[in-house]
Design an enzyme around this catalytic site. Sequence first.
Site, PDB file in Angstrom:
ATOM      1  N   TRP A   1      -9.910   0.315  -5.314  1.00 50.03           N
ATOM      2  CA  TRP A   1      -9.372   1.641  -4.967  1.00 50.03           C
ATOM      3  C   TRP A   1      -7.946   1.813  -5.512  1.00 50.03           C
ATOM      4  CZ3 TRP A   1     -11.014   6.143  -3.650  1.00 50.03           C
ATOM      5  CH2 TRP A   1     -10.248   7.025  -2.887  1.00 50.03           C
TER       6      TRP A   1
ATOM      7  N   SER B   1       0.819  -1.207   0.000  1.00 48.06           N
ATOM      8  CA  SER B   1       0.000   0.000   0.000  1.00 48.06           C
ATOM      9  C   SER B   1       0.860   1.268   0.000  1.00 48.06           C
ATOM     10  CB  SER B   1      -0.944  -0.062   1.197  1.00 48.06           C
ATOM     11  OG  SER B   1      -2.069   0.703   0.926  1.00 48.06           O
TER      12      SER B   1
ATOM     13  N   HIS C   1      -7.761  -5.579  -0.079  1.00 45.32           N
ATOM     14  CA  HIS C   1      -6.503  -4.842   0.074  1.00 45.32           C
ATOM     15  C   HIS C   1      -5.739  -5.388   1.277  1.00 45.32           C
ATOM     16  CE1 HIS C   1      -4.038  -1.225  -0.263  1.00 45.32           C
ATOM     17  NE2 HIS C   1      -4.196  -0.999   1.028  1.00 45.32           N
TER      18      HIS C   1
ATOM     19  N   LYS D   1       4.330   2.193  -2.274  1.00 47.40           N
ATOM     20  CA  LYS D   1       4.749   3.385  -3.018  1.00 47.40           C
ATOM     21  C   LYS D   1       6.195   3.711  -2.609  1.00 47.40           C
ATOM     22  CE  LYS D   1       0.118   5.332  -1.948  1.00 47.40           C
ATOM     23  NZ  LYS D   1      -0.885   4.703  -2.730  1.00 47.40           N
TER      24      LYS D   1
HETATM   25  C1  GTR Z   1      -5.449   4.572   1.523  1.00 51.05           C
HETATM   26  C2  GTR Z   1      -4.785   5.399   0.455  1.00 51.05           C
HETATM   27  C3  GTR Z   1      -4.041   4.528  -0.495  1.00 51.05           C
HETATM   28  C4  GTR Z   1      -3.180   3.493   0.226  1.00 51.05           C
HETATM   29  C5  GTR Z   1      -3.797   2.991   1.518  1.00 51.05           C
HETATM   30  C6  GTR Z   1      -2.837   2.352   2.540  1.00 51.05           C
HETATM   31  O1  GTR Z   1      -6.216   5.306   2.349  1.00 51.05           O
HETATM   32  O2  GTR Z   1      -5.794   6.107  -0.214  1.00 51.05           O
HETATM   33  O3  GTR Z   1      -3.290   5.313  -1.402  1.00 51.05           O
HETATM   34  O4  GTR Z   1      -1.910   3.962   0.424  1.00 51.05           O
HETATM   35  O5  GTR Z   1      -4.420   3.974   2.230  1.00 51.05           O
HETATM   36  O6  GTR Z   1      -1.684   2.714   2.660  1.00 51.05           O
HETATM   37  O7  GTR Z   1      -3.339   1.493   3.270  1.00 51.05           O
END
Ligand code: GTR
Length: 444
Positions: free
Chosen positions: A371, A280, A422, A284
Amino acid sequence: MKIPLPFLFPGTLLLASLAMLSSTVFGVNSPLPPPNYDESRVGSFTLPEALRMADGSPVETAQDWTRRRRPELLELYRQHVYGRTPQIQGPLEFRELDSREDALGGTAVRKRVWITLKDRPAWKGLEVLLYVPRKRSGPVPCFVGLNFMGNHSTTRETDLPISSQWLQFRAQSGAPPRKGDPETPESSRGFQHGRWNPEAIVGAGCAVATAYYGDLELDFPTGWTQGVRAALSPQGAQTEWKPDDWGAIGAWAWGLSRILDFLGTVPEVDAQKCAVIGHSRLGKAALWAGAQDERFSVVISNNSGEGGAALMRRQFGETVEVITARFPHWFAPRFNQYVRHEDACPVDQHLLIALCAPRPVAIGSAEEDRWADPTGEFLSGYHAGPVYRLFGKQGLASPEKPGVGTGATGDTISYHLRPGPHDINAEDWKEYLRFCKRHWNLQE
Ligand code: GTR
């Protein structure tokens, strides 16, 4: 603006919290648009060409890429997306906190180490947790990644201190506790064990090194004032950020390279075989670390989404508008210019993958994680292919995203789409271990 916790967002909760959010882009408090999940509304776009310099000249050889295009792209990423990573100031210090020979039921050696900057005492430092298999015939490869809740949350061993920085995050972030979060600090022990499973990594003959990302910067808009960004800036917490100054993702990526610096001093670890991995937002950071720091021999992005592996020009799931409004501290200030103007950005994320060439990159998505735009994550990998081919390597052969649960596909770039939400779990790790072992020439 509410500051969300960096834990799992069940889809519905996320939508509800998004609906409540507003953006101050263009100086007006306007509600953020709802996410698009309709493939027919993604729109058409043209990606910046990997093999063409900004002045229009072609990039024809691996040497052209390495000498001209790669430096140009790194600079574009610094100026427009993540900001400029400063040079390390002064020597790093590695202080061993403790070490055990009988960790993980006797299968691993465990070390806990503090990394600090000698001349920057304002930064408290980074605590690394390292597990190395006891059974080894020489230095072993290592996975390097940051975690969301403190080192104590990644392991079932109960004799680790609860991360004080994480406790600080809980106290300072202002975010209300969410359903499913650990209620007490004590119950956060091993809370994210399933995301790491050090037993499985060690069982596969590899080491694993992790650290809490908040040791570098606490994840809320003013977190930087206490973190490494302030410590490395001459103006400290008074810094006024310039358009190409680094954001939190840059700081987290910087920390990943410092862990690698440390691993270079550990005789049990083969520093030539270290994979940087992240899930997540930390995916990045892993990609940006891997793009900049060629010492990472493999780069792994798990569900990294917008600002990670997903193409930003695809209007699907999270967008530049939403991410910069909710997490204004993550990117270089200039990145805000591309809100609703992604087409004007001189890079897109296939170029971030390409910056890792010719090193192996694994990209993992999850079916329900719309997402993060699994298709956009796949396409980045696909469109990095021409750069790999310059080096005689193959990326992803087909432009069609593979089916759910069909396992990883691809050669030097691989992609898998796991069923479910996720997250990063044992199924993802199975793919990453298999991929790395193949590239590290280890027996499967
Ligand atoms: C979310 C965000 C994503 C992702 C995620 C995470 O809220 O919008 O870009 O990075 O968090 O890190 O769990």
